[in-house]
Design a protein around this motif. Structure first.
Motif, short mmCIF file in Angstrom:
data_model
loop_
_atom_site.label_atom_id
_atom_site.label_comp_id
_atom_site.label_asym_id
_atom_site.label_seq_id
_atom_site.Cartn_x
_atom_site.Cartn_y
_atom_site.Cartn_z
N LEU A 37 8.79 -11.90 14.10
CA LEU A 37 8.19 -11.73 15.41
C LEU A 37 9.31 -11.73 16.45
O LEU A 37 10.20 -12.57 16.39
N ASP A 81 9.09 -25.99 18.54
CA ASP A 81 9.43 -27.05 17.58
C ASP A 81 8.18 -27.74 17.05
O ASP A 81 8.14 -28.16 15.89
N ARG A 82 7.18 -27.86 17.89
CA ARG A 82 5.96 -28.54 17.45
C ARG A 82 5.13 -27.69 16.50
O ARG A 82 4.43 -28.22 15.64
N VAL A 83 5.14 -26.37 16.67
CA VAL A 83 4.17 -25.52 15.98
C VAL A 83 4.74 -24.75 14.79
O VAL A 83 4.10 -24.65 13.74
N LEU A 93 1.44 -15.04 11.46
CA LEU A 93 2.06 -14.30 12.57
C LEU A 93 1.21 -14.34 13.84
O LEU A 93 1.76 -14.34 14.95
N ASP A 94 -0.13 -14.36 13.71
CA ASP A 94 -0.93 -14.38 14.95
C ASP A 94 -0.75 -15.71 15.67
O ASP A 94 -0.68 -15.76 16.90
N GLU A 95 -0.65 -16.81 14.91
CA GLU A 95 -0.39 -18.10 15.54
C GLU A 95 1.02 -18.14 16.14
O GLU A 95 1.24 -18.71 17.21
N LYS A 146 0.86 -16.43 19.48
CA LYS A 146 0.27 -17.31 20.50
C LYS A 146 1.29 -18.35 20.95
O LYS A 146 1.48 -18.58 22.16
N CYS A 147 1.97 -18.96 19.99
CA CYS A 147 2.99 -19.97 20.31
C CYS A 147 4.10 -19.38 21.18
O CYS A 147 4.57 -20.00 22.13
N LEU A 158 3.87 -16.92 23.26
CA LEU A 158 3.41 -16.68 24.63
C LEU A 158 3.25 -17.99 25.40
O LEU A 158 3.51 -18.04 26.61
N MET A 210 6.61 -7.49 23.01
CA MET A 210 6.46 -8.19 21.72
C MET A 210 6.41 -7.19 20.58
O MET A 210 5.85 -6.09 20.72
N LEU A 211 6.99 -7.61 19.45
CA LEU A 211 7.00 -6.74 18.28
C LEU A 211 6.86 -7.61 17.05
O LEU A 211 7.46 -8.69 16.98
N MET A 212 6.05 -7.17 16.12
CA MET A 212 5.76 -7.95 14.92
C MET A 212 6.04 -7.06 13.71
O MET A 212 5.63 -5.90 13.69
N ARG A 263 5.51 -7.26 9.70
CA ARG A 263 5.09 -8.01 8.53
C ARG A 263 6.04 -7.74 7.38
O ARG A 263 6.56 -6.62 7.23
N LEU A 311 -4.78 -17.32 28.39
CA LEU A 311 -3.97 -18.27 27.63
C LEU A 311 -3.29 -19.26 28.57
O LEU A 311 -3.29 -20.48 28.33
#
Lengths: 247, 247
Positions: B14, B157-159, B167-169, B172-173, B175, B194-196, B198, B222
């Protein structure tokens, strides 16, 4: 590194500092960074320090030695503004003495926060720069940080308001701010010293700062609760729909 | 300033970058900081840039010009490691050319993230330093940030966990991390690219990055949800009991 924060709210002043110092990662020690100067029921002044430890310790020693002399000192200057001028002047004096006006790649500088109240005026808070000049906290910007300030700034920006934030909420916010900083920067560490001065109370006399050690039950519960709560909020937010479209 | 983050997770890669550049606060402009190099179904390479804009633009221009030449270029080097070596070498070449090995107080340096996948190996991610050397993301440290990295680091660091974060989470993290950064640093700004990618899909061909503009409904929701949720968690945590004892 260091993390110190001080706030001037309508309700009063709050100070917090960590105790870790390091010269390289293999020379870590614990030093207090919070200093009190007071005349019971007359004036209470708190100084927080960040930067070159030789400089900050010398500045505090010189300020203390001069309390018994003839000239201006922290217990006889008429206003807190004059106390900030005095602290800035003392810092320049020490830096010039130690550096001989040369630099050699060593940073002799320090940042300091000075806050408190002198009878006759309200509570005030100053940030003294390495150059000896300084700025004062206002209602729009009621707090200052020195040292490793970035990790712990977002929560303070979200929560702290000069008019409405009570001191107990400010204390909680400060500890959440320390938690974020300690999580992300190894060179900021427990214990944490905290001191609260309610406006116009002059109650500090002889009270040492409240020290939060590694096994402090409240701080441990706060860290756990904050981390679990953040995670829950995060999990409940919807995912970016773009992912589904592209997936 | 700039904020870019890239992650290499088990699920894929990501990338995200803001678009604000500034030379002083009165010279703010919008520039893309995300560049794609690809051969459909064969290789996909993404570069994110932070630092001196003259340097980063020249590096990208030179990399592009050489795609049609005889020597090594991003579309013919055999591994992503070799692509990182090439990017580091090109950066040194440009910095040396522009600075004439003098410095004059100007920082010609840049930091870059290079990630992607070349058929025959798994997805990889590198952080290239201004000196041209680089490090690679691992399972223990699956992400890199460049530019204004501190405000947005705690939530990552938390997530983010290499093995388990989908990848969807991760999007979100990322952003939420941008939200914290934009709140605290004026010189990081929307839109966000943004670019993802897989793992093992090589699906990027011709897809431009997803651009999040100021009026993006998801990002607005968000930000609002995160801010309200944080505030709720904070309000529900107990206050520091020391305050009651001392009060």
């Amino acid at each position: 590194m260091t993390y110190c924060v001080a706030m001037r709210l309508r309700a009063g002043l709050l100070f917090a500092s960590d105790t870790r110092t390091n010269a390289g990662v293999d020379h870590i020690a614990s030093f207090r960074k919070m200093y009190q100067f007071q005349i019971p029921h007359q004036r209470e002044i708190v100084i927080l320090t960040a930067g070159n430890l030789a400089t900050t310790q010398s500045v505090i020693s010189v300020l203390n030695q001069r309390l018994h002399g003839e000239g201006d000192h922290l217990l006889n200057v008429p206003t807190l503004y004059d106390a900030a001028v005095l602290l800035g002047r003392t810092m320049k004096e020490i830096v010039n003495r130690d550096s001989d006006n040369q630099h050699n790649g060593v940073d002799f500088g320090a940042n300091m926060l000075l806050g408190g109240q002198i009878k006759g005026e309200g509570p005030r808070l100053f940030h003294i720069y390495p150059q000896g000049n300084f700025i004062e906290a206002t209602e729009d910007t009621p707090y200052f940080q020195i040292g490793e300030s970035k990790y712990g700034k977002p929560i303070i920006d979200r929560v702290i308001r000069y008019d409405t934030t009570p001191l107990d909420e400010a204390a909680k916010c400060t500890l959440v701010s320390f938690d974020s900083t300690i999580q992300s920067n190894l060179s900021v560490g427990l214990p944490i010293d905290m001191l609260m001065l309610r406006a116009n109370q002059f109650e500090m006399a002889m009270k040492p700062p409240h020290r939060i050690e590694r096994d402090d039950a409240y701080f441990q519960a706060l860290r756990k609760g904050w981390s679990a709560g953040l995670r829950k909020v995060f999990d409940e937010l919807p995912n970016e729909p773009w992912f589904d479209v592209d997936g």
